[in-house]
Design an enzyme around this catalytic site. Structure first.
Site, mmCIF file in Angstrom:
data_model
loop_
_atom_site.group_PDB
_atom_site.id
_atom_site.type_symbol
_atom_site.label_atom_id
_atom_site.label_comp_id
_atom_site.label_asym_id
_atom_site.label_seq_id
_atom_site.Cartn_x
_atom_site.Cartn_y
_atom_site.Cartn_z
ATOM 1 C CB CYS A 51 -0.904 0.003 1.236
ATOM 2 S SG CYS A 51 -1.835 1.532 1.413
ATOM 3 C CB CYS B 235 -2.127 4.608 4.220
ATOM 4 S SG CYS B 235 -3.549 3.876 3.397
ATOM 5 C CB SER B 236 -0.199 0.822 6.531
ATOM 6 O OG SER B 236 -1.215 1.403 7.329
#
Lengths: 225, 207
Positions: free
Chosen positions: B110, B113-114
């Site tokens: 990603c 972000c995460s």
């Protein structure tokens, strides 16, 4: 146009440290608290997931780059709490009052945690239009990568993929549009597609001509190629 | 060390600068006003510390290796299939399984972000959230794989999935040689977390 979080393809970051196989899930106890406070505060219903992502992305670049992962979460949370009027700046300074908050009735109870996590937040929505693109079709992403509704606003089109031509792999149905949802402009659902790009369409010197990158992209990010 | 800049007045800068104290200050403040229940925080932490983790995803992969009908249904539409096994909810509302083959190796990141499939793999490891992984995985996945000790032949294409929406990806690694006849439980023990992100391969069985 871009923000510091949009780092795909950036040079200079050095090796990835894979860590140890027996690494704890939370390296510090406060990491776990930061995650839990963020999730519990989200349950108050004063913002949505896209707003909380945007709150982290909007951190000043020097904060974003100097904060560790969960520091970003807690900074974004503090900013959101004040922006939405849940807390005041006086509260954060330790000068607020301890009266029970009008939203206290919405506080997440321990007995409701399992159900809340199980429910999650599905992003798919009914859609009565017809998807504009079909699997196999060539599409091009808009350039520059930017929120077309709010200047400098949240978007999920990374800069590295702007203006690139790829091919639709599949349509996921209609999903909430983050570019609207992060700014209180409703869910504005539209078709979401997995689009595959040859590495050579994205990078000046791809590692291998066979390689590909796939992104999930909303219909309004795309035009026919 | 306090921030050495005061030219912006973001609310978070009003909290103590030390991150552990900052979290505690916010937690205390919210709890005093009745906005969070500390026992609910403990429950959330216990869930992700002890109950939800990569063993969930490993069960899915082992089933996919063992049961052709399950594998076909998983690749067709993974969300209801993994939900039937009890894996659903936050950060796993929309799941797509992608299968490694002799032609294609899949890898998930990603960059913005995460995003990560929590119900299947738990909370992401530190490296997944690192700037180095987020920036490099899309541009030089083979060099990133080398950081993990993985080297792929030139003939295998690397397909990197950047999780830019709410769809979460689970990589089905290739089944190791010499595992014919093994039980689903024994196969699941060969499935590492990294192999389901695509930065690792499934373990070979020990003879």
């Amino acid at each position: 146009m871009t923000r510091v979080h949009d780092m795909g393809g950036r040079f200079g970051d050095g090796p990835v440290d894979p860590g140890a196989p027996d690494e704890p899930i939370f390296a510090q106890e406060w990491h776990a608290r930061a995650l839990a406070v963020t999730l519990a505060a989200g349950a108050l219903g004063q913002w949505n997931l896209d707003m909380s992502r945007h709150a982290r992305e909007r951190l000043a670049p020097r904060d974003y780059m100097s904060f560790s992962y969960f520091e970003k979460w807690i900074a974004g949370l503090a900013d959101l709490l004040v922006e939405t009027g849940v807390l005041t700046e006086a509260d954060l300074r330790g000068q607020g009052d301890d009266a029970v908050h009008p939203l206290a009735a919405r506080a997440l109870k321990s007995g409701d945690v399992a159900a809340a996590l199980a429910r999650g937040g599905p992003a798919d929505r009914p859609y009565d239009g017809h998807p504009a693109f079909a699997p196999g079709q060539a599409v091009r992403t808009l350039r520059p990568a930017a929120n077309r509704l709010v200047d400098g606003g949240h978007t999920r089109l990374p800069a590295y993929a702007a203006g690139a031509t790829g091919r639709v792999l599949r349509c996921h149905g209609a999903h909430v549009l983050p570019d609207a949802h992060a700014h209180g402009r409703g869910e504005a659902p539209e078709p979401l597609y997995s689009v595959v790009f040859p590495a050579g369409a994205l990078w000046a010197a791809p590692e291998n001509p066979r390689d590909e990158v796939t992104l999930d992209l909303w219909q309004s990010y795309l035009e026919p190629a | 060390m306090p921030h050495d800049h005061h030219d912006h007045d973001d609310p978070h800068a009003l909290l103590p600068p030390d991150p552990a104290l900052r979290v505690r200050a916010l937690e205390t403040l919210l709890a005093r006003k009745g906005l969070i229940e500390p026992a609910a925080l403990d429950e959330i932490i216990d869930t992700y510390q002890n109950r939800i983790g990569p063993r969930n995803g490993a069960q899915v992969v082992a089933r996919a290796w063992s049961d052709p009908a399950f594998r076909a249904a998983l690749l067709q539409d993974a969300t209801p299939v993994v939900a039937d096994l009890g894996f659903f909810g936050r950060q796993g509302e929309h799941v797509v399984a992608v299968e490694n083959t002799p032609e294609v190796h899949n890898m998930v990141v990603c960059t913005l972000c995460s995003c990560y499939p929590w119900p299947l793999l738990g909370i992401p490891p530190a490296w997944y959230k690192s700037d180095a992984y987020r920036s490099r995985a899309v541009r030089e996945p083979r060099k990133v794989l080398a950081d993990f000790g993985v080297s792929l032949p030139e003939e295998i294409a690397v397909r990197v999935w950047d999780s830019t929406a709410e769809v979460r990806y689970l990589v089905i690694p290739r089944r190791p040689e010499g595992t014919e006849g093994m039980s689903v439980e024994d196969l699941a023990a060969l499935v590492t977390r990294d192999s389901m992100i695509g930065t690792g391969l499934a373990r070979a069985p020990t003879a």
